[in-house]
Design a protein around this motif. Sequence first.
Motif, PDB file in Angstrom:
ATOM      1  N   ASN A  66       0.723  -1.355   0.097  1.00  0.00           N
ATOM      2  CA  ASN A  66      -0.077   0.158  -0.247  1.00  0.00           C
ATOM      3  C   ASN A  66       0.959   0.829   0.186  1.00  0.00           C
ATOM      4  O   ASN A  66       0.215   2.300  -0.770  1.00  0.00           O
ATOM      5  CB  ASN A  66      -1.099   0.106   1.324  1.00  0.00           C
ATOM      6  N   LYS A  67       2.452   1.253   0.902  1.00  0.00           N
ATOM      7  CA  LYS A  67       2.973   2.128   0.686  1.00  0.00           C
ATOM      8  C   LYS A  67       3.573   2.706  -0.309  1.00  0.00           C
ATOM      9  O   LYS A  67       4.275   3.727  -0.839  1.00  0.00           O
ATOM     10  CB  LYS A  67       4.159   2.202   1.615  1.00  0.00           C
ATOM     11  N   GLY A  68       3.781   1.921  -1.362  1.00  0.00           N
ATOM     12  CA  GLY A  68       4.197   1.938  -2.669  1.00  0.00           C
ATOM     13  C   GLY A  68       3.458   2.560  -4.167  1.00  0.00           C
ATOM     14  O   GLY A  68       2.311   2.983  -3.243  1.00  0.00           O
ATOM     15  N   GLU A  69       4.145   3.495  -4.647  1.00  0.00           N
ATOM     16  CA  GLU A  69       3.195   4.447  -5.178  1.00  0.00           C
ATOM     17  C   GLU A  69       2.235   3.096  -6.667  1.00  0.00           C
ATOM     18  O   GLU A  69       2.501   2.329  -6.400  1.00  0.00           O
ATOM     19  CB  GLU A  69       3.994   5.066  -5.655  1.00  0.00           C
ATOM     20  N   PHE A  70       1.311   4.098  -6.624  1.00  0.00           N
ATOM     21  CA  PHE A  70       0.135   3.844  -7.226  1.00  0.00           C
ATOM     22  C   PHE A  70      -0.465   5.366  -8.348  1.00  0.00           C
ATOM     23  O   PHE A  70      -0.232   5.818  -8.309  1.00  0.00           O
ATOM     24  CB  PHE A  70      -1.617   3.368  -6.541  1.00  0.00           C
ATOM     25  N   VAL A  71      -0.783   4.140  -9.621  1.00  0.00           N
ATOM     26  CA  VAL A  71      -1.386   5.512 -10.780  1.00  0.00           C
ATOM     27  C   VAL A  71      -1.907   5.131 -10.716  1.00  0.00           C
ATOM     28  O   VAL A  71      -2.739   3.834 -10.910  1.00  0.00           O
ATOM     29  CB  VAL A  71      -0.364   5.707 -11.459  1.00  0.00           C
ATOM     30  N   LYS A  72      -3.457   6.289 -11.634  1.00  0.00           N
ATOM     31  CA  LYS A  72      -4.376   5.706 -12.066  1.00  0.00           C
ATOM     32  C   LYS A  72      -4.060   5.425 -13.803  1.00  0.00           C
ATOM     33  O   LYS A  72      -3.807   6.515 -14.193  1.00  0.00           O
ATOM     34  CB  LYS A  72      -5.589   6.664 -11.931  1.00  0.00           C
ATOM     35  N   VAL A  73      -5.027   4.534 -14.337  1.00  0.00           N
ATOM     36  CA  VAL A  73      -4.464   4.893 -15.570  1.00  0.00           C
ATOM     37  C   VAL A  73      -5.419   4.338 -16.583  1.00  0.00           C
ATOM     38  O   VAL A  73      -6.822   3.480 -15.659  1.00  0.00           O
ATOM     39  CB  VAL A  73      -3.758   3.513 -16.537  1.00  0.00           C
ATOM     40  N   LEU A  74      -6.061   4.797 -18.112  1.00  0.00           N
ATOM     41  CA  LEU A  74      -7.737   4.747 -17.963  1.00  0.00           C
ATOM     42  C   LEU A  74      -6.989   3.469 -19.407  1.00  0.00           C
ATOM     43  O   LEU A  74      -6.127   2.821 -20.015  1.00  0.00           O
ATOM     44  CB  LEU A  74      -7.241   5.208 -18.878  1.00  0.00           C
ATOM     45  N   THR A  75      -8.182   2.755 -19.575  1.00  0.00           N
ATOM     46  CA  THR A  75      -8.103   1.301 -20.275  1.00  0.00           C
ATOM     47  C   THR A  75      -7.990   1.189 -21.423  1.00  0.00           C
ATOM     48  O   THR A  75      -8.871   2.304 -21.464  1.00  0.00           O
ATOM     49  CB  THR A  75      -8.452  -0.447 -19.225  1.00  0.00           C
ATOM     50  N   THR A  76      -8.621  -0.092 -21.909  1.00  0.00           N
ATOM     51  CA  THR A  76      -8.506   0.532 -23.458  1.00  0.00           C
ATOM     52  C   THR A  76     -10.029   0.382 -23.625  1.00  0.00           C
ATOM     53  O   THR A  76     -10.219   1.800 -24.841  1.00  0.00           O
ATOM     54  CB  THR A  76      -8.709  -0.852 -24.794  1.00  0.00           C
ATOM     55  N   ASP A  77     -10.858  -0.131 -23.183  1.00  0.00           N
ATOM     56  CA  ASP A  77     -12.479   0.217 -22.921  1.00  0.00           C
ATOM     57  C   ASP A  77     -12.628   0.947 -21.992  1.00  0.00           C
ATOM     58  O   ASP A  77     -14.259   1.221 -21.530  1.00  0.00           O
ATOM     59  CB  ASP A  77     -13.107  -0.943 -22.110  1.00  0.00           C
ATOM     60  N   ASN A  78     -11.629   2.046 -21.830  1.00  0.00           N
ATOM     61  CA  ASN A  78     -12.197   3.549 -21.188  1.00  0.00           C
ATOM     62  C   ASN A  78     -12.578   3.776 -19.518  1.00  0.00           C
ATOM     63  O   ASN A  78     -13.354   3.879 -18.781  1.00  0.00           O
ATOM     64  CB  ASN A  78     -13.312   4.031 -21.802  1.00  0.00           C
ATOM     65  N   LYS A  79     -11.974   1.977 -19.006  1.00  0.00           N
ATOM     66  CA  LYS A  79     -11.890   2.513 -17.639  1.00  0.00           C
ATOM     67  C   LYS A  79     -11.212   3.176 -16.947  1.00  0.00           C
ATOM     68  O   LYS A  79     -10.085   2.896 -17.214  1.00  0.00           O
ATOM     69  CB  LYS A  79     -12.191   0.478 -16.834  1.00  0.00           C
ATOM     70  N   LEU A  80     -11.031   3.765 -15.756  1.00  0.00           N
ATOM     71  CA  LEU A  80     -10.296   3.908 -15.112  1.00  0.00           C
ATOM     72  C   LEU A  80      -9.491   3.324 -13.842  1.00  0.00           C
ATOM     73  O   LEU A  80     -10.580   3.058 -12.713  1.00  0.00           O
ATOM     74  CB  LEU A  80     -10.817   5.497 -13.931  1.00  0.00           C
ATOM     75  N   VAL A  81      -8.554   3.058 -13.854  1.00  0.00           N
ATOM     76  CA  VAL A  81      -7.737   1.480 -12.828  1.00  0.00           C
ATOM     77  C   VAL A  81      -6.777   2.381 -12.381  1.00  0.00           C
ATOM     78  O   VAL A  81      -6.007   3.186 -12.744  1.00  0.00           O
ATOM     79  CB  VAL A  81      -8.453   0.227 -13.403  1.00  0.00           C
TER      80      VAL A  81
END
Lengths: 324, 445
Positions: free
Chosen positions: A55-70
Amino acid sequence: MGGKKNKNKAENTDIQQTLEASRRDFLKKAGISGAAVLSGAAAVLAGYRHEKSKNKGEFVKVLTTDNKLVKIAAEEVEGYEPGLKELQKRGREGIPGKKWVMIIDLSKCRNARKCIEACQSAHHLRPYEYHINTLVMQESVNTPAYFMPKPCQHCDNPPCVSVCPVDATFKRQDGVVLIDNERCIGCRFCIAACPYSARMFHWEEPVNAQADKDKEYDIELNVPQKKGTISKCLFSSDRLRENQLPYCVSACPNGVYYFGDENEDAVTNGTTKETVKLSELLKQNGGYRLMPELGTQPRVYYLPPKNRIFDFDQDKPREEDLII
Amino acid sequence: MNAETKIPGLETEKIDRIASDILRPVRINKVFIIWTAFLFIALAVCLYVYTIQLRKGLIITGIRDFTSWGMYIANFVFFVATSLVGMLISCVLGLIGFKWITPLSRIAEIIAVAFAAIAGLVIISDMGRPDRLPYVFLHARVQSPILWDVTVVTTYFVLSLLLWFFPLIPDIAVAKTRLKGRPAFLIRIYEILSFKWVHHAEQYKILRQAVKILILLIIPTALAIHTVTSWLFAVNPRAGWDSTIFGPYFVSGAFVSGTSALIIAMYFFRTNYRLKDYITDFHFERLARLLFLVSAVYLYFNLNEYLVPAYKMKKFDAVHIHELFTGDYALLFWVTQTMGLILPLILLLFKRIRRPLPMLIIALFMFAAAWLKRYIIVVPPQGHPYLPIQYVPEEWMVYRPTLMESAITLASFLLVLIIITLLSKFFPVIPIVETAHEEKENEIK
């Protein structure tokens, strides 16, 4: 009478033995279950810690090809630039499971100095600021002279690490000795301690200081370099992380360098890209390390300058060439 | 309430006379103002040079990748060394029971305080990143001798300051009613620092105990500061430093530079503060003997340190020995050893030499030689590492101190002089009450 007594005694002993046995049995079981509980608890704790550290490590938000933000772990994203915190963390830990080792074949070095140039350009150094330098060596008047490339020896018992007052220079699990110039106070005790003169200091503003000003500090590249701190050979840790050979090793035109993992017992020649068995290479060529009597246990091995493939006297620099 | 409480066992007339003698220099006069103004102006110039170093980096000095510890570190070792005189006089000689140290102990403590305090600053001037000084504590690593050094030098400074101050409290109480015509701020300071001392016998008993504890603490601390300082070198695998006797070698050398500093200071106070009745020829004669003793011990360690490796001539030791005996550092080495050690040892055998003025001259030579000796210990071993120095600019080959780093080094001496000036000018430089007691004892005898 006597027999009965004896029998009784025997029975008593039997009972005692049974009791003893059951007690031992109980203790054994208790011990096993106790150990099981303990190790279970330890496993749970370790798992918990692992999750927590994740959890401490870095997370990033990315947009998948089917337009989902994960949201996914930053290190799993390609093309992602890690921040200073992440760079420092992974830089101090090193690459798990590896034990890097370098072999320098002195019979092949003819002082082309390409390794030095590659190193200096990668690490933003001046022509006389060395992580690796090639020296003209001669043990005594009757023994032949030869060229000796000299990087940091990445000792397993590093004197520089012992004397550092602030943990700025440190030994990683993969055998590399690094310097953290975010931490270094510039006392230069490590320079005094190093018998191989492998360290340099930024006496003035580093050559690329202006251009590198806004770059995130990568401890595995030691760029941007900083005035008033130490710099040194890093075994090109940034390249190792990408499964590449170090800058100097790849730049050599003469096949001087082998680099690899001691755990795999395999090293690759930087020029020919040929991979050979480390133990065989050392055994067949009489590999040795510099100043073994100091007990520093270097991770750099040398192969003696025998059967040289060139004429040293022709390539040998004059005395005045050794000064810039 | 203002009436002075009588000091147990001492006549008021005796205290009056001694106090008026010793307090005579405690005033602000023209000479003092000119002298301090000079010190501060010179200091300002040197500190300006230091700001250049902060801006441009250590490039303004002569040190480079090979000889990376130069004049600053040699000066640091010298300062730590000189500060050891406090331990030698007040603690060692005091514990043995020598009474003649009474008028000298406070001077020795002032020297100890000044040099120990500034030693810490000298080491900061050598740092590439002085702004990261807090890291030494925040990220401290117990394995590093630097952490040990920082710890013991700070401890020694605090203990020495207390050993200077505790015996001063009764004197301040004596002096505070005798400061007519002095500036108001000084009288106010005396009022505060006397801590309502009333010369009660019980107070003296507590004071004596406190001083005794300090003395017992200072001896091991002082040994530690210089031993650890020597380890900054001895722990490195380098010919010339790689020695097992560096600890005692440094400590014995420290007593030489400390005793010389004390003799210089004594001579100065005796003539300028008109204290000839208190710091007498007898004291110089005693210190001459002490100087002979510590110098003889130091010579013995020098023999061991240089002759044993010179006999074996191991490869890298030989390079170092040649460099000192006949090479680049030969002149410096032989001048230091003869003028600063051997010649003084011979001269000190003569009674005629063991008098104030000749002693001052000898002490000045030994003090200067002691500084150069630290330079010889620190610098040459770095000039010839195990692997050759090649493909670097010519000025990297041999260390030559620059004018700028000399100025920054000078700043440390100015700071020491400022501390010594202020402490000796604003407070009695010779213990009043103790001197009165001693005089009385002598009368009884």
